[in-house]
Design an enzyme around this catalytic site. Structure first.
Site, short mmCIF file in Angstrom:
data_model
loop_
_atom_site.label_atom_id
_atom_site.label_comp_id
_atom_site.label_asym_id
_atom_site.label_seq_id
_atom_site.Cartn_x
_atom_site.Cartn_y
_atom_site.Cartn_z
N CYS A 67 26.25 32.52 69.90
CA CYS A 67 26.81 33.71 70.67
C CYS A 67 26.19 35.07 70.50
CB CYS A 67 28.17 33.81 70.43
SG CYS A 67 29.23 34.98 71.80
N HIS A 112 30.58 28.27 71.11
CA HIS A 112 31.00 28.51 69.62
C HIS A 112 31.55 27.30 69.22
CE1 HIS A 112 31.62 32.94 69.08
NE2 HIS A 112 31.36 32.91 70.45
N GLU A 120 31.80 26.05 66.24
CA GLU A 120 32.85 26.39 64.76
C GLU A 120 34.13 26.61 65.39
OE1 GLU A 120 32.74 30.48 66.53
OE2 GLU A 120 30.89 28.84 66.30
#
Length: 322
Positions: free
Chosen positions: A133, A244, A246
């Site tokens: 990002c 993202h 994660e």
């Protein structure tokens, strides 16, 4: 049934490079760049005297693939960043909400670390870097000679499939990705986005970045603006995702502004593929700290995470640094 398919796909990814070289690193360490805490984090804390933070999801993300984490603090001397970059096996630029220029501690440290990664790879040291990002945006800014080519967009709290681009299989990322995982990312909404700036394919080309990087996939914002979602450097192990990965396994915010995070087995499997891929790239780097004591002092285990989600933050847990 679904879980077994995902896990089998991930096993194939791990075995993609069978018979690793003798010097394959079985104790990889990833340096994760910190940044100034946003107001939304400080507002939920009684103690406001923290100077930087890392969302714990990034730490878990790389730990879940067999690596350890070292926090990279901001506003340090240049020698500190050179020492860290010469000791770890890979670097992660996380997402966030600060400047990608040297007007912020994140941007200033990011420039030093990026330059080190480029020099190291040019000198024959395999040094991987991943930007997520904001980290993706900083890589494009630095690689474009510190010129911003980003465009305003509307892609926050949005889960998407990836639109794979021509030649995507001619890449490290997809060459090792099992066919079923490719199906997940290209047909299911397995990647989640939280950004208001985008790199359009047109700007990616006009900036000259297309000469050094492959655009592997794009996504579309709420207004159907197409933007670059995944890149890989043509020669060096430098990667960036606007989405993202994660968050899929490790972020559980309760507010509606983060309700799009997908937690289904397909999406979690996709996230683990990306983390496995990046950590496996770091295994080809054999750098280490000068002493075991230095390594021990640098590791994230010296810090406690804070359950910021219970306090109202959009991050479930954070590591906070003074």
């Amino acid at each position: 049934m679904v879980s077994s398919v995902v896990l089998f796909g991930l096993l194939l990814a791990l075995l993609a490079n069978a018979a690793p070289p003798v010097d394959y690193n079985l104790r990889p360490i990833i340096g994760i760049l910190s940044q100034k805490p946003p107001k939304s984090v400080l507002d939920v804390l009684d103690d406001k005297n923290y100077t930087s933070y890392i969302a714990a999801s990034y730490v878990k993300y790389i730990e879940g693939s067999g690596a350890r984490a070292v926090p990279i603090l901001i506003n340090q001397e240049d020698s500190y960043y050179e020492k860290i970059a010469s000791s770890v096996n890979g670097i992660l630029f996380p997402g966030g909400a600060v400047s990608i220029t040297n007007s912020s501690g994140y941007g200033s440290a990011g420039q030093i670390l990026y330059d080190h990664v480029v020099r190291a790879n040019m000198d024959g040291i395999y040094m991987p870097l991943w930007g997520t990002c904001l980290g993706f945006e900083m890589i494009t800014y630095l690689a474009a000679h510190k010129q911003k080519w980003l465009k305003r967009c509307h892609a926050s709290n949005k889960a998407d499939q990836l639109t794979l681009q021509e030649g995507y299989m001619d890449s490290r990322i997809f060459d090792q990705m099992p066919a079923d995982v490719i199906d997940y990312v290209s047909h299911l909404n397995t990647t989640v986005n939280f950004h208001t700036w985008c790199m359009t394919p047109e700007n990616f080309t006009e900036s000259g970045l297309i000469e050094d990087f492959k655009v592997l996939a794009t996504s579309f914002d709420y207004d159907d603006l197409e933007y670059v979602a995944l890149i890989e450097h043509n020669e060096m192990p430098i990667f960036g995702s606007q989405f993202h990965p994660e968050k899929n396994p490790y972020e559980w915010p309760n507010d509606e502004g983060h309700s799009a995070i997908p937690h289904d087995p397909y999406s979690v499997g996709v996230a683990h593929y990306f983390s496995n891929f990046f950590v496996n790239q770091a295994r080809y780097n054999t750098q280490k700290f000068m002493t075991e004591e230095e390594e021990t002092e640098a590791l994230i285990y010296n810090y406690n995470s804070t359950f910021t989600g219970a306090l109202g933050s959009s991050f479930t847990e954070c590591y906070l640094f003074r």
